[in-house]
Design a protein around this motif. Structure first.
Motif, mmCIF file in Angstrom:
data_model
loop_
_atom_site.group_PDB
_atom_site.id
_atom_site.type_symbol
_atom_site.label_atom_id
_atom_site.label_comp_id
_atom_site.label_asym_id
_atom_site.label_seq_id
_atom_site.Cartn_x
_atom_site.Cartn_y
_atom_site.Cartn_z
ATOM 1 N N THR A 183 34.249 -22.068 -40.007
ATOM 2 C CA THR A 183 34.902 -21.372 -41.126
ATOM 3 C C THR A 183 34.263 -20.004 -41.389
ATOM 4 N N SER A 184 33.222 -19.674 -40.612
ATOM 5 C CA SER A 184 32.520 -18.407 -40.835
ATOM 6 C C SER A 184 33.408 -17.151 -40.750
ATOM 7 N N PRO A 185 34.482 -17.136 -39.913
ATOM 8 C CA PRO A 185 35.324 -15.927 -39.911
ATOM 9 C C PRO A 185 35.831 -15.544 -41.296
ATOM 10 N N TYR A 221 36.148 -30.754 -40.374
ATOM 11 C CA TYR A 221 36.129 -29.770 -41.464
ATOM 12 C C TYR A 221 34.772 -29.092 -41.575
ATOM 13 N N GLN A 222 34.808 -27.910 -42.120
ATOM 14 C CA GLN A 222 33.568 -27.262 -42.537
ATOM 15 C C GLN A 222 33.778 -26.731 -43.946
ATOM 16 N N ILE A 223 32.678 -26.534 -44.622
ATOM 17 C CA ILE A 223 32.733 -25.778 -45.877
ATOM 18 C C ILE A 223 31.745 -24.629 -45.733
ATOM 19 N N GLU A 224 32.316 -23.424 -45.785
ATOM 20 C CA GLU A 224 31.503 -22.223 -45.684
ATOM 21 C C GLU A 224 31.151 -21.773 -47.087
ATOM 22 N N GLY A 225 30.001 -21.159 -47.242
ATOM 23 C CA GLY A 225 29.670 -20.565 -48.542
ATOM 24 C C GLY A 225 29.185 -19.151 -48.333
ATOM 25 N N PRO A 263 23.808 -16.159 -35.108
ATOM 26 C CA PRO A 263 23.870 -14.702 -34.901
ATOM 27 C C PRO A 263 24.222 -13.908 -36.153
ATOM 28 N N PHE A 264 24.875 -14.541 -37.140
ATOM 29 C CA PHE A 264 25.380 -13.788 -38.288
ATOM 30 C C PHE A 264 24.458 -13.837 -39.501
ATOM 31 N N VAL A 265 23.284 -14.427 -39.337
ATOM 32 C CA VAL A 265 22.317 -14.437 -40.448
ATOM 33 C C VAL A 265 20.928 -14.040 -39.933
ATOM 34 N N GLY A 296 23.592 -25.409 -41.829
ATOM 35 C CA GLY A 296 22.980 -24.160 -41.408
ATOM 36 C C GLY A 296 23.188 -23.140 -42.511
ATOM 37 N N ALA A 297 22.267 -22.183 -42.609
ATOM 38 C CA ALA A 297 22.384 -21.171 -43.666
ATOM 39 C C ALA A 297 21.531 -19.967 -43.292
ATOM 40 N N GLY A 298 21.549 -18.962 -44.156
ATOM 41 C CA GLY A 298 20.690 -17.804 -43.898
ATOM 42 C C GLY A 298 21.119 -16.613 -44.737
ATOM 43 N N PHE A 318 23.666 -14.371 -49.089
ATOM 44 C CA PHE A 318 23.365 -15.554 -48.273
ATOM 45 C C PHE A 318 24.661 -16.268 -47.906
ATOM 46 N N ALA A 319 24.579 -17.011 -46.810
ATOM 47 C CA ALA A 319 25.744 -17.763 -46.340
ATOM 48 C C ALA A 319 25.271 -19.135 -45.898
ATOM 49 N N PHE A 320 26.187 -20.071 -45.917
ATOM 50 C CA PHE A 320 25.851 -21.405 -45.404
ATOM 51 C C PHE A 320 27.108 -22.066 -44.864
ATOM 52 N N GLY A 321 26.920 -23.052 -44.021
ATOM 53 C CA GLY A 321 28.057 -23.788 -43.476
ATOM 54 C C GLY A 321 27.674 -25.231 -43.253
ATOM 55 N N MET A 322 28.536 -26.137 -43.731
ATOM 56 C CA MET A 322 28.216 -27.562 -43.568
ATOM 57 C C MET A 322 29.454 -28.350 -43.136
HETATM 58 N N1 DAH Z 1 29.199 -21.514 -38.541
HETATM 59 C C1 DAH Z 1 28.032 -22.283 -38.173
HETATM 60 C C2 DAH Z 1 28.446 -23.354 -37.185
HETATM 61 O O1 DAH Z 1 29.589 -23.683 -37.089
HETATM 62 C C3 DAH Z 1 27.384 -22.926 -39.377
HETATM 63 C C4 DAH Z 1 26.707 -21.879 -40.216
HETATM 64 C C5 DAH Z 1 25.378 -21.635 -40.017
HETATM 65 C C6 DAH Z 1 27.408 -21.191 -41.172
HETATM 66 C C7 DAH Z 1 24.723 -20.662 -40.763
HETATM 67 C C8 DAH Z 1 26.761 -20.212 -41.944
HETATM 68 C C9 DAH Z 1 25.421 -19.981 -41.723
HETATM 69 O O2 DAH Z 1 27.367 -19.502 -42.884
HETATM 70 O O3 DAH Z 1 24.789 -19.050 -42.483
HETATM 71 O O4 DAH Z 1 27.616 -23.862 -36.476
#
Ligand code: DAH
Length: 352
Positions: A183-185, A221-225, A263-265, A296-298, A318-322
């Motif tokens: 969902t990072s895009p 599913y993912q939840i991006e933040g 790569p994006f954090v 993952g986050a950063g 900051f961003a995260f994805g779960m």
């Molecule tokens: N998009 C990553 C994945 O699918 C998960 C992720 C990691 C999202 C770090 C993030 C992030 O926003 O900061 O593996």
């Protein structure tokens, strides 16, 4: 036949017919009775044939008796018909009667899918911390899925996402299309469309060209933040995600952040919680480590901020994805991610 007997015979006939009429059981029997007695060839009609032979005085008298008997029989017939019809109606009413003390038919009740529930639960935990929920396209451009996220064409980091490409050729052949691998895009799409401050969570379906096993599905599913503003630091990331973990997994939770690469954090981290089953001692769920990785986050990479037109000297984020299925698996002790989308009601009903 003697002259005087006709009225007597008529009376006898009337007595017999009346008796029989009493015991006619149904409407068919009634019709048979009518044919036997009062019909055109019935017994009464037969008797009256004899009237013609009588002297006129007696004929009148016998005729009057006969007519009275016919009228009386026809009246009884109508009454009996009425009676039988009413009885038939009552019988059918009581056969169809509703017993209000019987239990009713169960009404099948729908319920929300377990993924929908956990996604809503997670998004509402973030909503209470000021995050808006937004959604984005599942079919995505290479540009958003990779390039704007600091993953150029040919970069080895692309191997982290086994990609399902869409058979689509742009006029200039420059914009490959794919099913989004994460969902990072949406980070890039949201930042391009809005000015900071940004605080969003993005739930949605993702796809990967992968064999399935108990912890991998080809779609999930993912939840991006994403939070971007002036002065956001890693401490904000830690505080926010710590609060999230406590809300979803219980107020006793500890969290652990370790360095990781995305790569994006920069820096990138993975976040774990202490195992809620064994309280960190070590068990099957945490694979004897005492910790469970949940996302993952950063800190958003300065290059990503630049790619979307934000000044990295002014803004940080900051961003995260779960994976919400993984969160549900941990929370409810589900052992195989494939159960989520196998449409087995025995599984799904446990959570509806
Ligand atoms: N998009 C990553 C994945 O699918 C998960 C992720 C990691 C999202 C770090 C993030 C992030 O926003 O900061 O593996």
């Amino acid at each position: 036949m003697s002259e005087a007997t006709i009225p007597i015979q008529v009376e006898d006939l009337r007595a017999k017919a009346s008796r029989e009429l009493e015991s006619v059981p149904d409407l068919d029997g009634l019709e048979a009775w009518r044919i036997t007695y009062t019909g055109r060839r019935g017994q009464l009609t037969q008797l009256l044939r004899g009237l013609g032979a009588l002297p006129s005085e007696e004929r009148r008298e016998a005729g009057a008796v006969a007519n009275a008997v016919r009228a009386a029989l026809e009246e009884s017939l109508a009454e009996r018909e009425d009676q039988l019809k009413r009885a038939a109606m009552e019988a059918s009413l009581s056969a169809d009667a509703i017993d209000v003390t019987m239990p009713g038919w169960p009404v099948p009740k729908g319920g929300l899918h377990i993924t929908t529930r956990i996604v809503r639960e997670i998004c509402s935990a973030f909503a209470s911390m000021g995050f808006t929920t937004v959604e984005g396209p599942e079919v995505e451009w290479d540009t958003y899925n990779f390039e704007k996220l600091n993953i150029p064409k040919g970069h080895p980091a692309r191997d982290m996402w086994a990609t399902l490409w869409i058979d689509h050729i742009d006029e200039d052949g420059e914009h490959p299309m794919l099913l989004r691998t994460h969902t990072s895009p949406m980070q890039a799409r949201i930042m391009e469309a809005t000015e900071p401050p940004v605080r969003v969570v993005v739930p949605g379906r993702c796809y990967r060209y992968e064999a399935t096993d108990p912890t991998h599905e080809w779609h999930f599913y993912q939840i991006e933040g994403l939070a971007v503003d002036r002065g956001i630091t890693l401490a904000d990331l830690k505080g926010t995600l710590y609060e999230f973990a406590r809300r979803i997994f219980g107020s006793e939770r500890k969290v652990r952040f370790r360095c990781d690469y995305f790569p994006f954090v920069e820096p990138g981290v993975d976040m774990s919680i202490d195992c809620f089953l064994c309280d960190g001692v070590g068990c099957r769920v945490c694979q004897d480590t005492g910790w469970i990785e949940i996302m993952g986050a950063g800190m958003v990479h300065p290059q990503v901020l630049e790619n979307v037109g934000y000044d990295p000297n002014i803004y940080t984020g900051f961003a995260f994805g779960m994976g919400p299925e993984r969160v549900a698996m941990l929370k409810y002790g589900i052992e195989d991610i494939r159960l989520f989308y196998a449409n087995d009601l025995r599984f799904l009903r446990q959570f509806a």
